[in-house]
Design a protein around this motif. Sequence first.
Motif, PDB file in Angstrom:
ATOM      1  N   LEU A 101      21.413   0.967   7.122  1.00 28.89           N
ATOM      2  CA  LEU A 101      21.341   0.574   8.317  1.00 28.89           C
ATOM      3  C   LEU A 101      21.653   2.486   9.178  1.00 28.89           C
ATOM      4  O   LEU A 101      21.467   2.677   9.869  1.00 28.89           O
ATOM      5  N   ALA A 102      22.725   2.996   8.840  1.00 27.64           N
ATOM      6  CA  ALA A 102      23.081   4.112   8.336  1.00 27.64           C
ATOM      7  C   ALA A 102      22.048   4.950   8.373  1.00 27.64           C
ATOM      8  O   ALA A 102      21.707   6.261   9.454  1.00 27.64           O
ATOM      9  N   LEU A 103      21.239   5.239   7.539  1.00 30.92           N
ATOM     10  CA  LEU A 103      20.285   6.349   7.337  1.00 30.92           C
ATOM     11  C   LEU A 103      19.204   5.305   8.732  1.00 30.92           C
ATOM     12  O   LEU A 103      18.983   6.476   9.178  1.00 30.92           O
ATOM     13  N   GLU A 104      18.562   4.366   9.237  1.00 27.56           N
ATOM     14  CA  GLU A 104      17.656   4.358  10.333  1.00 27.56           C
ATOM     15  C   GLU A 104      18.627   4.975  11.853  1.00 27.56           C
ATOM     16  O   GLU A 104      17.988   5.306  12.037  1.00 27.56           O
ATOM     17  N   LEU A 105      20.084   4.631  11.577  1.00 28.53           N
ATOM     18  CA  LEU A 105      20.878   5.665  12.515  1.00 28.53           C
ATOM     19  C   LEU A 105      20.234   6.892  12.799  1.00 28.53           C
ATOM     20  O   LEU A 105      19.591   7.469  13.651  1.00 28.53           O
ATOM     21  N   GLU A 106      20.063   7.600  11.945  1.00 32.86           N
ATOM     22  CA  GLU A 106      20.285   8.981  11.767  1.00 32.86           C
ATOM     23  C   GLU A 106      19.168   9.280  12.110  1.00 32.86           C
ATOM     24  O   GLU A 106      18.239  10.185  12.754  1.00 32.86           O
ATOM     25  N   TYR A 107      17.855   8.697  11.072  1.00 31.61           N
ATOM     26  CA  TYR A 107      16.173   8.908  11.406  1.00 31.61           C
ATOM     27  C   TYR A 107      16.168   8.553  13.607  1.00 31.61           C
ATOM     28  O   TYR A 107      15.317  10.070  13.634  1.00 31.61           O
ATOM     29  N   VAL A 108      16.576   7.736  13.926  1.00 28.92           N
ATOM     30  CA  VAL A 108      16.315   7.675  14.997  1.00 28.92           C
ATOM     31  C   VAL A 108      17.074   8.597  15.897  1.00 28.92           C
ATOM     32  O   VAL A 108      16.618   9.300  16.812  1.00 28.92           O
ATOM     33  N   LEU A 109      18.509   9.363  16.214  1.00 25.48           N
ATOM     34  CA  LEU A 109      19.282  10.343  16.141  1.00 25.48           C
ATOM     35  C   LEU A 109      18.624  11.504  16.088  1.00 25.48           C
ATOM     36  O   LEU A 109      18.280  12.764  16.958  1.00 25.48           O
ATOM     37  N   ARG A 110      17.980  11.689  14.607  1.00 22.86           N
ATOM     38  CA  ARG A 110      17.029  13.435  14.499  1.00 22.86           C
ATOM     39  C   ARG A 110      16.272  13.680  15.388  1.00 22.86           C
ATOM     40  O   ARG A 110      15.572  14.168  16.239  1.00 22.86           O
ATOM     41  N   LYS A 111      15.078  11.939  15.491  1.00 24.78           N
ATOM     42  CA  LYS A 111      14.248  12.262  16.556  1.00 24.78           C
ATOM     43  C   LYS A 111      14.474  11.908  17.931  1.00 24.78           C
ATOM     44  O   LYS A 111      13.199  12.240  18.485  1.00 24.78           O
ATOM     45  N   LYS A 112      15.812  12.153  18.267  1.00 20.24           N
ATOM     46  CA  LYS A 112      15.727  11.992  19.511  1.00 20.24           C
ATOM     47  C   LYS A 112      16.166  13.551  20.084  1.00 20.24           C
ATOM     48  O   LYS A 112      16.972  13.571  20.889  1.00 20.24           O
ATOM     49  N   GLY A 113      16.211  14.406  18.941  1.00 20.42           N
ATOM     50  CA  GLY A 113      16.301  15.650  19.398  1.00 20.42           C
ATOM     51  C   GLY A 113      17.893  15.914  18.424  1.00 20.42           C
ATOM     52  O   GLY A 113      18.297  17.454  18.510  1.00 20.42           O
ATOM     53  N   GLY A 114      18.332  15.305  18.145  1.00 22.49           N
ATOM     54  CA  GLY A 114      19.626  15.774  17.195  1.00 22.49           C
ATOM     55  C   GLY A 114      19.289  16.776  16.108  1.00 22.49           C
ATOM     56  O   GLY A 114      17.914  16.305  15.406  1.00 22.49           O
ATOM     57  N   SER A 115      20.660  17.629  15.879  1.00 20.66           N
ATOM     58  CA  SER A 115      20.418  18.395  14.298  1.00 20.66           C
ATOM     59  C   SER A 115      20.591  17.809  12.966  1.00 20.66           C
ATOM     60  O   SER A 115      20.894  17.844  12.164  1.00 20.66           O
ATOM     61  N   GLY A 116      21.018  16.696  13.254  1.00 21.97           N
ATOM     62  CA  GLY A 116      21.426  15.881  11.640  1.00 21.97           C
ATOM     63  C   GLY A 116      23.080  14.886  12.345  1.00 21.97           C
ATOM     64  O   GLY A 116      23.290  15.146  13.575  1.00 21.97           O
ATOM     65  N   PRO A 117      23.271  14.585  11.583  1.00 25.47           N
ATOM     66  CA  PRO A 117      24.962  13.600  11.466  1.00 25.47           C
ATOM     67  C   PRO A 117      25.926  13.885  12.329  1.00 25.47           C
ATOM     68  O   PRO A 117      25.842  15.274  11.492  1.00 25.47           O
ATOM     69  N   ALA A 118      27.297  13.680  12.877  1.00 22.36           N
ATOM     70  CA  ALA A 118      28.211  14.624  13.245  1.00 22.36           C
ATOM     71  C   ALA A 118      28.776  14.538  12.412  1.00 22.36           C
ATOM     72  O   ALA A 118      30.080  15.802  11.709  1.00 22.36           O
ATOM     73  N   PHE A 119      29.008  13.757  11.010  1.00 24.30           N
ATOM     74  CA  PHE A 119      29.412  12.898  10.506  1.00 24.30           C
ATOM     75  C   PHE A 119      29.170  11.827   9.158  1.00 24.30           C
ATOM     76  O   PHE A 119      27.689  11.366   9.772  1.00 24.30           O
TER      77      PHE A 119
END
Length: 344
Positions: A153-171
Amino acid sequence: MAHLQLDAFLISSPANCFYLSGFEGSRGYLLISADSSFLLTDFRYLEQAGIQAPHMELVTLDKHFSEVVAALIEDEGWSDLGVESERITYKEYCWLKERVNVPLKAQQQLVEELRAVKDEVEIAIIREAARITDEALEEIVPLIRPGIREKDLALELEYVLRKKGGSGPAFDFIVASGRRSAWPHGRATDKKLAADELVTIDFGVKLNGYASDMTRTFYLGTPGKKHEEIWNLLLEAQRAAMEGVRQGVTGQEVDRLAREMITRAGYGQYFGHGLGHGVGLEPHEQPTLSTKGKEILAPGMVITIEPGIYIGGWGGARIEDMVLVTGEGAETLTHSSRNLTLQI
Ligand code: ZN
Ligand code: ZN
């Protein structure tokens, strides 16, 4: 610096270096005085530093950093050196002490205090980070089902966040289900989500250097009476705190609004952390909203409001949103729905 009667100040925290100079490299120090500003970095970052921090005077770390600092102090005729006592490593401190011939003066939270109040450009970035955070949660809600591993679940979240332009997880994301939901900072594990369990998801994205931070708790199935009682209490406590956010009040006062409500309902002992914190270049920064939070809220501060109740052996829940302190009161930046129930 004039107020502190400080000739020179060595900044070693990457977030503070970025804030003052624009330099994004992983190794660099700023050495500043009232009328000069040096950026010390090594060969790997020289060209980058010139582009990202054109207003700084570049100094190559071609010798040991403490020798470079000592030489600059001598050239400039400074008589003391402030260091970020909460950021500098013990090793760096020992090196400086050995080579620098002026007194080292411990400074705390100087740049951090400046960073607490965001300008318009920073607020626009944080607003966008919050928007991506909301969108990402909406996209992964269909995956929050019995059988999925917390880590996936954490991995999927990170993937979606990066796809949307994020540079990575904040923590490191918190995905804590079942009994683990009582761990306020339970990192995602191999545990699979199961029906009739709580799951707390606390996550955020990094965007142009700035972080977002949001938490939702879900119950997979039809929640029991106690789950609903706790959830409604958290919602009320969060609302009360958000309504109390305005310029001029302290973090302590806002914390008290939520804490008193939770305590009156008999759950005070299960709310063992502060109500919130500032968010910016770091996911946790000034101001602190807790029983000890003395800082006064000011327009431009971005804070979280995150009451939680954690009962060991039973489970826990937290709700967290980001709020911008404005001249008139507060504006909520994260807008994901606050429903506990997730039909499975
Ligand atoms: Zn959080
Ligand atoms: Zn937080």
